[in-house]
Design a protein around this motif. Structure first.
Motif, PDB file in Angstrom:
ATOM      1  N   LEU A 121       0.818  -1.228   0.000  1.00 59.20           N
ATOM      2  CA  LEU A 121       0.000   0.000   0.000  1.00 59.20           C
ATOM      3  C   LEU A 121       0.847   1.272   0.000  1.00 59.20           C
ATOM      4  CD1 LEU A 121      -2.593  -1.052   2.739  1.00 59.20           C
ATOM      5  CD2 LEU A 121      -2.794  -1.262   0.249  1.00 59.20           C
ATOM      6  N   LEU A 122       2.113   1.104   0.389  1.00 57.92           N
ATOM      7  CA  LEU A 122       2.977   2.286   0.526  1.00 57.92           C
ATOM      8  C   LEU A 122       3.284   2.830  -0.871  1.00 57.92           C
ATOM      9  CD1 LEU A 122       4.618   4.005   2.552  1.00 57.92           C
ATOM     10  CD2 LEU A 122       6.509   2.401   2.257  1.00 57.92           C
ATOM     11  N   GLN A 123       2.998   4.107  -1.061  1.00 53.80           N
ATOM     12  CA  GLN A 123       3.226   4.726  -2.370  1.00 53.80           C
ATOM     13  C   GLN A 123       4.476   5.600  -2.306  1.00 53.80           C
ATOM     14  OE1 GLN A 123      -0.581   6.514  -3.089  1.00 53.80           O
ATOM     15  NE2 GLN A 123      -1.388   4.610  -3.946  1.00 53.80           N
ATOM     16  N   PRO A 124       5.020   5.973  -3.478  1.00 53.93           N
ATOM     17  CA  PRO A 124       6.302   6.704  -3.463  1.00 53.93           C
ATOM     18  C   PRO A 124       6.304   7.938  -2.562  1.00 53.93           C
ATOM     19  CG  PRO A 124       5.772   5.996  -5.686  1.00 53.93           C
ATOM     20  CD  PRO A 124       4.592   5.627  -4.847  1.00 53.93           C
ATOM     21  N   HIS A 168      10.067  -3.775   3.227  1.00 54.89           N
ATOM     22  CA  HIS A 168       9.447  -4.956   2.608  1.00 54.89           C
ATOM     23  C   HIS A 168       8.137  -4.508   1.981  1.00 54.89           C
ATOM     24  CE1 HIS A 168       7.970  -9.138   2.324  1.00 54.89           C
ATOM     25  NE2 HIS A 168       6.803  -8.628   2.679  1.00 54.89           N
ATOM     26  N   THR A 169       7.943  -4.816   0.702  1.00 52.70           N
ATOM     27  CA  THR A 169       6.677  -4.452   0.079  1.00 52.70           C
ATOM     28  C   THR A 169       6.249  -5.524  -0.926  1.00 52.70           C
ATOM     29  OG1 THR A 169       5.476  -2.672  -1.045  1.00 52.70           O
ATOM     30  CG2 THR A 169       7.743  -2.993  -1.712  1.00 52.70           C
ATOM     31  N   HIS A 170       5.056  -5.366  -1.465  1.00 49.64           N
ATOM     32  CA  HIS A 170       4.523  -6.297  -2.478  1.00 49.64           C
ATOM     33  C   HIS A 170       4.096  -5.486  -3.695  1.00 49.64           C
ATOM     34  CE1 HIS A 170       4.047 -10.131  -0.086  1.00 49.64           C
ATOM     35  NE2 HIS A 170       4.339  -9.261   0.869  1.00 49.64           N
ATOM     36  N   ASP A 171       4.077  -6.149  -4.840  1.00 52.99           N
ATOM     37  CA  ASP A 171       3.839  -5.432  -6.098  1.00 52.99           C
ATOM     38  C   ASP A 171       2.403  -5.554  -6.602  1.00 52.99           C
ATOM     39  OD1 ASP A 171       4.878  -3.777  -8.118  1.00 52.99           O
ATOM     40  OD2 ASP A 171       5.035  -5.472  -9.484  1.00 52.99           O
ATOM     41  N   THR A 172       1.476  -5.861  -5.736  1.00 48.02           N
ATOM     42  CA  THR A 172       0.093  -6.094  -6.169  1.00 48.02           C
ATOM     43  C   THR A 172      -0.450  -4.918  -7.001  1.00 48.02           C
ATOM     44  OG1 THR A 172      -0.084  -7.205  -4.045  1.00 48.02           O
ATOM     45  CG2 THR A 172      -2.132  -6.928  -5.289  1.00 48.02           C
ATOM     46  N   SER A 173      -0.049  -3.707  -6.644  1.00 50.12           N
ATOM     47  CA  SER A 173      -0.525  -2.514  -7.361  1.00 50.12           C
ATOM     48  C   SER A 173       0.245  -2.286  -8.657  1.00 50.12           C
ATOM     49  CB  SER A 173      -0.323  -1.283  -6.481  1.00 50.12           C
ATOM     50  OG  SER A 173       1.077  -1.050  -6.353  1.00 50.12           O
ATOM     51  N   GLY A 174       1.403  -2.918  -8.806  1.00 46.74           N
ATOM     52  CA  GLY A 174       2.265  -2.651  -9.954  1.00 46.74           C
ATOM     53  C   GLY A 174       3.197  -1.468  -9.721  1.00 46.74           C
ATOM     54  N   LEU A 175       3.131  -0.880  -8.539  1.00 47.92           N
ATOM     55  CA  LEU A 175       3.853   0.372  -8.283  1.00 47.92           C
ATOM     56  C   LEU A 175       5.064   0.203  -7.357  1.00 47.92           C
ATOM     57  CD1 LEU A 175       2.823   3.166  -9.249  1.00 47.92           C
ATOM     58  CD2 LEU A 175       2.009   3.582  -6.933  1.00 47.92           C
ATOM     59  N   SER A 176       5.341  -1.026  -6.951  1.00 52.76           N
ATOM     60  CA  SER A 176       6.279  -1.190  -5.829  1.00 52.76           C
ATOM     61  C   SER A 176       7.709  -0.751  -6.136  1.00 52.76           C
ATOM     62  CB  SER A 176       6.263  -2.627  -5.326  1.00 52.76           C
ATOM     63  OG  SER A 176       6.795  -3.479  -6.306  1.00 52.76           O
TER      64      SER A 176
END
Ligand code: PYR
Length: 555
Positions: free
Chosen positions: A207-210, A231-239
Motif C-alpha cells: 500500500l505504501l506509495q512513493p 518490505h513491500t509487495h507489487d500487487t498494485s504494480g507500483l512497488s
C-alpha cells in the motif's frame, strides 16, 4: 566472504551500525520464502530451494540476507509437501554458509495462527536460532507489547532482531488518521526501546506509495537510530517506484524477489532494482549477470508449480480498497471459489474493506487478515451489509475466528475493539484485555515430549518437539506420512505433484550413494475391487504392485 562473516565479526549491534553506515543499498532476496508464498501458495519444495543455494552463496555474497524460512512455509511444508521444515533450514545453512539466513516470525503467534504460551515461543526461537541469523518479528495488530517475548528471546540468542512495523492505510490520507506518520514513528520508537537491532517497514499488502515512502523513511531515519529495511509487495504494480523513492530518502535495505519470481502479489523485481541503482552512489554491488542466471533457474522451476499459480493477470489498484496482504490474496480467492463466490470476487474485496472498518480499521496480516477474510466471506455469502451485522435485532452466527479475535485472543489493536460489535459477537462473554501469552499457562515441555513421542511412535528431536508445539496435529500426521511413504522429499517435483506416466523413468537418490532407478512400464485396467496393477522396473528388476485406484476410490 559474505555478510555472515561480517555479522560474526561485529555481533548484532555492530552489524546494525554497519548497515546504517553503509552507502550501498543492501538487498534481501525473498524468493525462497515470501515470493513463493505469495505466488504459488507456498508450495516450493526443499529440493528446488536447496539446489540453488550454493549458486547464491558463490554468486551474490553481497546480499544482505536470504529470506528462506518462517511465515507460512513452516506448516505448508509439513501439511502439503510432507517435508521437514528444519531439514530445509539446515540444508540452506549448509549450502550458503556465507549468507545471513532470514525468517519471518509472527511474534507471539510463532509460525502459527494463534498466540502460544511464552515458554513455547522462547523454545521455538532458540531452536530456530540454530539456523537463522536474522529474525523479522511482527505483531498482526502492531502491538509491541505482544512482541517483547520474541524480541527478548532473539536478542538472548545473539542473533539479529528486526522489529517490523506493519504498514496499513495511507499516511497522506487525512481520513485514515489512525495510521498517521506519528503513529508509525511511535511504534518504531517502541520497537527501538524494546531492543530491536533493525527496523522493518512491513508493507504486506503493497500500500505504501512513493510519496508516502519518502516521508515515512525520512522521518523514521531521523527519529530512530536503527537501520531501516523495507518490505513491500507489487500487487498494485507500483512497488519499484516505492522502493526507489525509499532509496532516495535513505532506506538502508530493501526486499526484492528474483525476476522470474517477482511482481504482482510477490516482491518487486530484484534484477531491475539492481539495474536501476547501478552507477549511482547507492549501487547495490550485486552482479546483474548472476541475477539473470538465477532467474533462469527459478523460471524453469516455477513451470513445475503451474497448478498453484493464481489467475491474477495484472497489477491492480483495487488493492488500495481492500488492503489484502499479498500472501493472502490468492488464498482468499481460492476460498471464495470453494464457496461458489468466484464470480463475486469484487464484492468479496469490498466486503473485506467493510469488515476491516467494522473491526475499527485494523492492521491486516497473518492471522488478523485471515479473520477479516472469514468475516468478508460470511458477509458476501449471506448477503449481509455492515448495518445488518451490527443490527441488535439480527442474530448473526459469527465465524469462530472473529469471536476469538474480538475476545482478545490475538491481542489488542490501538484504541481497543469496537464495543458494539464486540458485545454482539461475544454474547455476554467477557473479553480479555491483557496479553494472551501472559494468561496462558506455560506448557510442560517434558510432558509434551512424552505425549508427542507416544503419538508419533518414535523418539523426537528438539526440532521435532518445536514442530509439535506449534502444530500438534499437522506434525503427527506428517510423521505418519513419512513413516508410511518414506522420504518423498527426494522425488522430483513433477512426480511428487502429478505422478508418473507409462514410459517415464526417474532416478531418485534416497540416501547418499543409494539411488533407485524407476521405470514405469504400464498400468493395468481397474478391476472389480477398484484396484489396478502397476508394472514397473526398479533398478532393472521387473516388479508388479496392485494399488487402489484413486479415482475409483472417490467415485
Ligand atoms: C506471514 O505471516 O506468513 C506473512 O507473510 C505475513
Amino acid at each position: 566472504d559474505g555478510t555472515r562473516q561480517r555479522f560474526e565479526e561485529l555481533g548484532a549491534k555492530g552489524f546494525a551500525e554497519w548497515m546504517r553506515a553503509e552507502e550501498r543499498v543492501l538487498v534481501t532476496d525473498t524468493t525462497m520464502r515470501d515470493a513463493h508464498q505469495s505466488l504459488i501458495a507456498t508450495r516450493m519444495r526443499t529440493r528446488d530451494i536447496v539446489a540453488v543455494a550454493d549458486a547464491y552463496a558463490k554468486g551474490l555474497p553481497q546480499l544482505l540476507s536470504l529470506e528462506c524460512w518462517g511465515g507460512a512455509t513452516f506448516d505448508v511444508s509439513m501439511r502439503f509437501l510432507s517435508e521437514d521444515p528444519w531439514e530445509r533450514l539446515a540444508l540452506v545453512r549448509e549450502r550458503a554458509p556465507n549468507l545471513l539466513t532470514q525468517m519471518l516470525l509472527r511474534g507471539a503467534n510463532g509460525v502459527g495462527y494463534t498466540n502460544y504460551p511464552d515458554n513455547v515461543v522462547k523454545y521455538f526461537v532458540r531452536r530456530a536460532a540454530q539456523g537463522i541469523d536474522l529474525f523479522r518479528i511482527f505483531d498482526c495488530l502492531n502491538w509491541v507489547e505482544n512482541m517483547r517475548v520474541s524480541i527478548d528471546a532473539v536478542v538472548e540468542t545473539g542473533k539479529l532482531a528486526e522489529g517490523a512495523i506493519c504498514y496499513t492505510g495511507d499516511i497522506l490520507d487525512p481520513d485514515r488518521a489512525k495510521y498517521s506518520l506519528n503513529y508509525y514513528v511511535g511504534v518504531a520508537k517502541d520497537l527501538e526501546k524494546a531492543g530491536c537491532h533493525i527496523l522493518a517497514i512491513k508493507d504486506m499488502a503493497g500500500l505504501l506509495q512513493p510519496a508516502g515512502a519518502r516521508i515515512l523513511v525520512k522521518a523514521l531515519r531521523e527519529e530512530v537510530g536503527l537501520p531501516l529495511h523495507l518490505h513491500t509487495h507489487d500487487t498494485s504494480g507500483l512497488s519499484a517506484a516505492t522502493v526507489l523513492a525509499a532509496v532516495d530518502a535513505g532506506i538502508d535495505a530493501v526486499d526484492a524477489a528474483i525476476d522470474s519470481m517477482s511482481g504482482m502479489t510477490s516482491q518487486p523485481c530484484l534484477g531491475s532494482i539492481v539495474s536501476a541503482l547501478r552507477h549511482s552512489p547507492r549501487d547495490t554491488g550485486l552482479d546483474p549477470e548472476i541475477i539473470r542466471q538465477l532467474s533462469f533457474y527459478w523460471e524453469a522451476v516455477r513451470l513445475q508449480y503451474a497448478a498453484f499459480e493464481s489467475d491474477l493477470k495484472a497489477g491492480t489498484s483495487e488493492v488500495y480498497l481492500h488492503e489484502m496482504p499479498g500472501g493472502q490474496f490468492t488464498n482468499l480467492r481460492e476460498q471464495a471459489r470453494g464457496l461458489g463466490l468466484e464470480t463475486r470476487w469484487h464484492e468479496v474485496a469490498k466486503a473485506y474493506r467493510a469488515a476491516n472498518d467494522l473491526f475499527g480499521d485494523i492492521v491486516k496480516v497473518t492471522p488478523s487478515s485471515k479473520v477479516v477474510g472469514d468475516m468478508a466471506l460470511m458477509m458476501v455469502s449471506q448477503n449481509l451489509t455492515p448495518q445488518d451485522v451490527l443490527d441488535p435485532e439480527r442474530d448473526i452466527a459469527f465465524p469462530t475466528s472473529v469471536v476469538d479475535m474480538l475476545a482478545g485472543d490475538l491481542g489488542q489493536p490501538p484504541g481497543g475493539w469496537p464495543p458494539a460489535l464486540q458485545a454482539k459477537a461475544l454474547k455476554g462473554e467477557k473479553p480479555i484485555e491483557g496479553r494472551p501469552g501472559a494468561l496462558l499457562p506455560p506448557t510442560d515441555l517434558g510432558a509434551a515430549r512424552i505425549e508427542a513421542e507416544k503419538h508419533c511412535g518414535r523418539h523426537l528431536s528438539d526440532d521435532d518437539l518445536a514442530s509439535y508445539l506449534m502444530y500438534p496435529k499437522v506434525f503427527t500426521e506428517f510423521s505418519a506420512t513419512v513413516r508410511r511413504f518414506g522420504p518423498v522429499s527426494t522425488l522430483p517435483t513433477p512426480v511428487f505433484f502429478y505422478g508418473m506416466q507409462p514410459g517415464d523413468e526417474i532416478a531418485i537418490e534416497i540416501e547418499p550413494g543409494k539411488t533407485l532407478v524407476l521405470l514405469l512400464v504400464t498400468i493395468g485396467e481397474v478391476d472389480e475391487e477398484g484396484h489396478k496393477k502397476v508394472f514397473f522396473e526398479l533398478n532393472g528388476q521387473q516388479r508388479i504392485v496392485r494399488v487402489k485406484d484413486r479415482l475409483a476410490a472417490v467415485t
